[in-house]
Design a protein around this motif. Structure first.
Motif, PDB file in Angstrom:
ATOM      1  N   UNK A  84      -0.655   6.343   9.389  1.00 38.50           N
ATOM      2  CA  UNK A  84      -0.054   5.283   8.618  1.00 38.50           C
ATOM      3  C   UNK A  84       1.575   5.384   8.840  1.00 38.50           C
ATOM      4  N   UNK A  85       2.006   4.170   8.962  1.00 44.33           N
ATOM      5  CA  UNK A  85       3.346   3.996   9.020  1.00 44.33           C
ATOM      6  C   UNK A  85       4.333   3.594   7.944  1.00 44.33           C
ATOM      7  N   UNK A  86       5.332   4.223   7.480  1.00 44.45           N
ATOM      8  CA  UNK A  86       5.942   3.960   6.449  1.00 44.45           C
ATOM      9  C   UNK A  86       7.426   3.932   6.375  1.00 44.45           C
ATOM     10  N   UNK A  87       8.095   3.100   6.053  1.00 43.37           N
ATOM     11  CA  UNK A  87       9.613   2.929   5.812  1.00 43.37           C
ATOM     12  C   UNK A  87      10.043   3.814   4.404  1.00 43.37           C
ATOM     13  N   UNK A  88      10.905   4.882   4.576  1.00 38.56           N
ATOM     14  CA  UNK A  88      11.466   5.288   3.493  1.00 38.56           C
ATOM     15  C   UNK A  88      13.011   5.549   3.253  1.00 38.56           C
ATOM     16  N   UNK A  89      13.609   4.580   2.643  1.00 38.18           N
ATOM     17  CA  UNK A  89      14.959   4.719   2.622  1.00 38.18           C
ATOM     18  C   UNK A  89      15.485   4.472   3.928  1.00 38.18           C
ATOM     19  N   UNK A  90      15.176   3.334   4.513  1.00 43.17           N
ATOM     20  CA  UNK A  90      15.575   3.248   5.914  1.00 43.17           C
ATOM     21  C   UNK A  90      15.079   4.097   7.096  1.00 43.17           C
ATOM     22  N   UNK A  91      14.292   4.897   6.757  1.00 45.31           N
ATOM     23  CA  UNK A  91      13.983   5.796   7.940  1.00 45.31           C
ATOM     24  C   UNK A  91      12.397   5.674   7.889  1.00 45.31           C
ATOM     25  N   UNK A 126       0.840  -1.160  -0.184  1.00 49.32           N
ATOM     26  CA  UNK A 126       0.056  -0.012   0.047  1.00 49.32           C
ATOM     27  C   UNK A 126       0.832   1.420  -0.038  1.00 49.32           C
ATOM     28  N   UNK A 127       0.433   2.229  -0.704  1.00 51.11           N
ATOM     29  CA  UNK A 127       1.077   3.546  -0.870  1.00 51.11           C
ATOM     30  C   UNK A 127       0.989   4.422   0.526  1.00 51.11           C
ATOM     31  N   UNK A 128      -0.233   3.896   1.284  1.00 48.02           N
ATOM     32  CA  UNK A 128      -0.565   4.563   2.561  1.00 48.02           C
ATOM     33  C   UNK A 128       0.511   4.319   3.483  1.00 48.02           C
ATOM     34  N   UNK A 129       1.044   3.015   3.331  1.00 44.38           N
ATOM     35  CA  UNK A 129       2.394   2.537   4.323  1.00 44.38           C
ATOM     36  C   UNK A 129       2.272   1.239   4.509  1.00 44.38           C
ATOM     37  N   UNK A 130       3.310   0.626   5.400  1.00 43.06           N
ATOM     38  CA  UNK A 130       3.464  -0.915   5.609  1.00 43.06           C
ATOM     39  C   UNK A 130       2.846  -1.310   6.765  1.00 43.06           C
ATOM     40  N   UNK A 131       2.133  -0.267   7.574  1.00 39.14           N
ATOM     41  CA  UNK A 131       1.334  -0.510   8.560  1.00 39.14           C
ATOM     42  C   UNK A 131       0.581   0.679   9.141  1.00 39.14           C
ATOM     43  N   UNK A 132      -0.314   0.150  10.289  1.00 36.98           N
ATOM     44  CA  UNK A 132      -1.207   1.488  10.936  1.00 36.98           C
ATOM     45  C   UNK A 132      -0.888   1.302  12.557  1.00 36.98           C
ATOM     46  N   UNK A 133      -0.789   2.636  12.800  1.00 37.18           N
ATOM     47  CA  UNK A 133      -0.742   3.006  14.185  1.00 37.18           C
ATOM     48  C   UNK A 133      -1.943   3.248  14.723  1.00 37.18           C
ATOM     49  N   UNK A 134      -2.239   4.407  15.405  1.00 34.41           N
ATOM     50  CA  UNK A 134      -3.651   4.736  15.810  1.00 34.41           C
ATOM     51  C   UNK A 134      -3.737   6.098  15.155  1.00 34.41           C
ATOM     52  N   UNK A 135      -4.421   5.991  14.041  1.00 36.93           N
ATOM     53  CA  UNK A 135      -4.673   7.186  12.936  1.00 36.93           C
ATOM     54  C   UNK A 135      -3.761   7.300  12.122  1.00 36.93           C
ATOM     55  N   UNK A 165     -10.446  15.634  -1.084  1.00 37.26           N
ATOM     56  CA  UNK A 165     -11.681  16.312  -0.834  1.00 37.26           C
ATOM     57  C   UNK A 165     -12.119  16.563  -2.318  1.00 37.26           C
ATOM     58  N   UNK A 166     -13.139  17.482  -2.513  1.00 34.76           N
ATOM     59  CA  UNK A 166     -13.575  17.861  -3.829  1.00 34.76           C
ATOM     60  C   UNK A 166     -12.659  18.897  -4.611  1.00 34.76           C
ATOM     61  N   UNK A 167     -11.621  18.388  -5.114  1.00 32.14           N
ATOM     62  CA  UNK A 167     -10.609  19.372  -5.769  1.00 32.14           C
ATOM     63  C   UNK A 167      -9.888  19.785  -4.777  1.00 32.14           C
ATOM     64  N   UNK A 168      -9.575  19.482  -3.482  1.00 33.94           N
ATOM     65  CA  UNK A 168      -8.388  19.801  -2.690  1.00 33.94           C
ATOM     66  C   UNK A 168      -7.742  18.501  -2.066  1.00 33.94           C
ATOM     67  N   UNK A 169      -6.551  18.628  -1.886  1.00 30.38           N
ATOM     68  CA  UNK A 169      -5.819  17.501  -1.486  1.00 30.38           C
ATOM     69  C   UNK A 169      -4.699  17.949  -0.571  1.00 30.38           C
ATOM     70  N   UNK A 170      -4.515  17.122   0.490  1.00 27.90           N
ATOM     71  CA  UNK A 170      -3.684  17.415   1.835  1.00 27.90           C
ATOM     72  C   UNK A 170      -2.748  16.259   2.026  1.00 27.90           C
ATOM     73  N   UNK A 171      -1.486  16.616   2.281  1.00 24.63           N
ATOM     74  CA  UNK A 171      -0.513  15.611   2.702  1.00 24.63           C
ATOM     75  C   UNK A 171       0.373  16.084   3.884  1.00 24.63           C
ATOM     76  N   UNK A 172       0.320  15.268   4.968  1.00 27.48           N
ATOM     77  CA  UNK A 172       1.322  15.444   6.199  1.00 27.48           C
ATOM     78  C   UNK A 172       2.222  14.397   6.422  1.00 27.48           C
ATOM     79  N   UNK A 173       3.364  14.536   6.388  1.00 24.73           N
ATOM     80  CA  UNK A 173       4.245  13.469   6.685  1.00 24.73           C
ATOM     81  C   UNK A 173       5.264  13.934   7.775  1.00 24.73           C
ATOM     82  N   UNK A 174       5.636  13.000   9.002  1.00 24.23           N
ATOM     83  CA  UNK A 174       6.321  13.235   9.910  1.00 24.23           C
ATOM     84  C   UNK A 174       7.576  12.278  10.221  1.00 24.23           C
ATOM     85  N   UNK A 175       8.843  12.757  10.269  1.00 22.65           N
ATOM     86  CA  UNK A 175       9.760  11.870  10.458  1.00 22.65           C
ATOM     87  C   UNK A 175      10.197  12.024  12.212  1.00 22.65           C
TER      88      UNK A 175
END
Length: 466
Positions: free
Chosen positions: A295-302, A284-293, A311-321
């Motif tokens: 999505x957990x994802x490994x990227x280049x070892x991190x 899944x592009x969302x991640x390789x696991x789910x925490x509590x709310x 939404x309707x013509x609006x998109x949001x993305x939040x990523x935290x390391x």
């Protein structure tokens, strides 16, 4: 030059590099307006591009409000974790302890699902309830209609992304606090953290600068999207899963809180537990696991945690390391390519600031026998996926069911036209989209005990073969 002067110069250069990249990508994807924020080295960098609305333009800035859609789930989850820390909610308890009138299509599911199942998408509920005939737009009214929603797996057995599950979690919050979901989240989370530009009500949006979504018409001309959110104004049933509105500036403060830099609301242990894996996700592009709310994802070892929203013509993305005290937010107001814009911004920020490179999986050469095996229509509650082969390649089309679109009283986003996909190395059941508005999305085909392909996962959701 002094050390302070050198630091200021580097920060200016970083801000200029970010602004240059955002402007270039916005031009490439025809994004009318975008706001981006990066938290790095304890400092916040912002870049804004374009306008809020092509018909009534105002410049976008870091305080412009965008509809965050499913990023809302991180706020709903955090509010429930606070109630759990206060001893008012038990995540392992059946949902019926808090919503005793819950009725689902499958009684055993209704009796067994826990609050925790809702928060990591393992309740076994289909994506969402699509009910254009519903007269009661409240959250209680939404939950009262859940008996019409299909159940797709026994609780706790697999992750399948469910908006309905989070809306039900919002009803738990209402019943436990005695307040509306929106007022409860404000009291439990938004107000203590000083998120003054994070709101739900359209009346609160209208008194601030806000972005309008855009979708292409049949001729490719971008038009303002209606309704402004993904449902008509005043409807509250989907707010826990996707109703919040916020700015890049507030979202970086939200990220700082989840990194432990902002005191209050939750203990450090609770924040840590929210980003621990509770269930795995496959291909899944969302991640390789789910925490509590999250999505957990490994990227280049991190390790990263994150959530997106469409939404309707609006998109949001939040990523935290978390291990690097880093975060990136990207908000855009065009469909469908706002998704790809946000993904490119996030990738650039990771590589530019952390040296973390995300590489796309490479598909294997076309296999017509495999292609014929998976070709066909797959469907969920409101959407369909059509997989087709012409003998030389495989395509995937994503759309809203015609009967759902026809019954809707509000305008719906356009469908995604057929786009090429390719199988990935391995057992042949995993794939990646290699073009179109969903380029880069991964998924897999599922089989029954006899080995027959019976379903497809896309964006963390299961679609059953028709």
């Amino acid at each position: 030059m002094s050390a302070r002067g050198s630091m200021m110069s580097q920060e200016k250069q970083s801000a200029q590099a970010l602004a240059g990249f955002v402007a270039a990508k916005a031009g490439e994807y025809r994004v009318p307006g975008a706001a981006v924020g990066v938290l790095v080295g304890g400092r916040e960098l912002y870049a804004a591009h374009g306008v809020t609305n092509l018909d009534n333009p105002a410049p976008v800035d870091e305080h412009t409000l965008f509809h965050l859609a499913s990023v809302t789930k991180t706020f709903t989850g955090t509010a429930l974790i606070r109630l759990a820390e206060e001893g008012r909610v038990d995540l392992d308890a059946p949902v019926r302890r808090y919503v005793p009138d819950l009725v689902l299509a499958d009684e055993s599911t209704a009796a067994r699902i826990t609050v925790g199942n809702l928060l990591n998408h393992t309740a076994g509920l289909d994506w969402n309830l699509i009910d254009a005939d519903g007269d009661d737009d409240s959250l209680a009214g939404f939950v009262a209609r859940l008996s019409r929603l299909a159940t797709i797996a026994p609780p706790g057995t697999r992750a399948s992304y469910s908006q309905a599950g989070y809306n039900l979690a919002g009803r738990v919050i209402e019943n436990v606090t005695g307040m509306s979901y929106e007022k409860a989240v404000a009291a439990l989370v938004l107000e203590p953290l000083g998120l003054t530009d994070t709101v739900f009500e359209i009346d609160e949006v209208m008194v601030r600068k806000f972005a309008v979504g855009h979708n292409p018409d049949a001729d490719g001309v971008l038009r303002p999207a209606r309704p402004w959110a993904a449902w008509r104004a005043g409807a509250r049933g989907n707010n826990p899963g996707g109703g919040i509105v916020s700015s890049v500036a507030d979202l970086l403060r939200w990220a700082r809180f989840h990194l432990g830099e902002v005191d209050g609301v939750l203990s450090a242990d609770a924040l840590r537990r929210m980003r621990e894996r509770t269930v795995e996700m496959r291909a899944s592009t969302l991640g390789d696991g789910v925490g509590i709310s999250w999505f957990l994802r490994g990227v280049d070892g991190v390790r990263t945690i994150g959530h997106g929203g469409s939404g309707n013509g609006q998109f949001a993305e939040l990523l935290i390391v978390p291990e690097r005290n880093f975060a990136v937010v990207s908000l855009s107001n065009v469909g469908p390519d706002g998704f790809r814009f946000n993904q490119d911004v996030v990738r650039w920020a990771l590589e530019h600031h952390l040296g973390v490179v995300e590489r796309d999986p490479q598909p294997i050469p076309h296999d017509e026998a495999r292609a014929r095996e998976v070709a066909g229509r797959y469907q969920g509650d409101a959407m369909f996926l059509d997989i087709a082969t012409d003998g030389t390649g495989l395509t995937l089309e994503v759309g809203i069911k015609p009967e759902v679109r026809a019954a809707s009283e509000t305008e719906m986003p356009p469908d995604y036209p057929p786009a090429a996909i390719g199988f990935l190395p391995g057992d042949g059941d995993e794939y990646v989209l290699v073009e179109g508005g969903l380029q880069g999305q991964r998924g897999y085909f599922s089989r029954d005990e006899s080995g027959t392909v019976v379903g497809i996962d896309l964006a963390g959701r299961l679609f059953v073969r028709a």
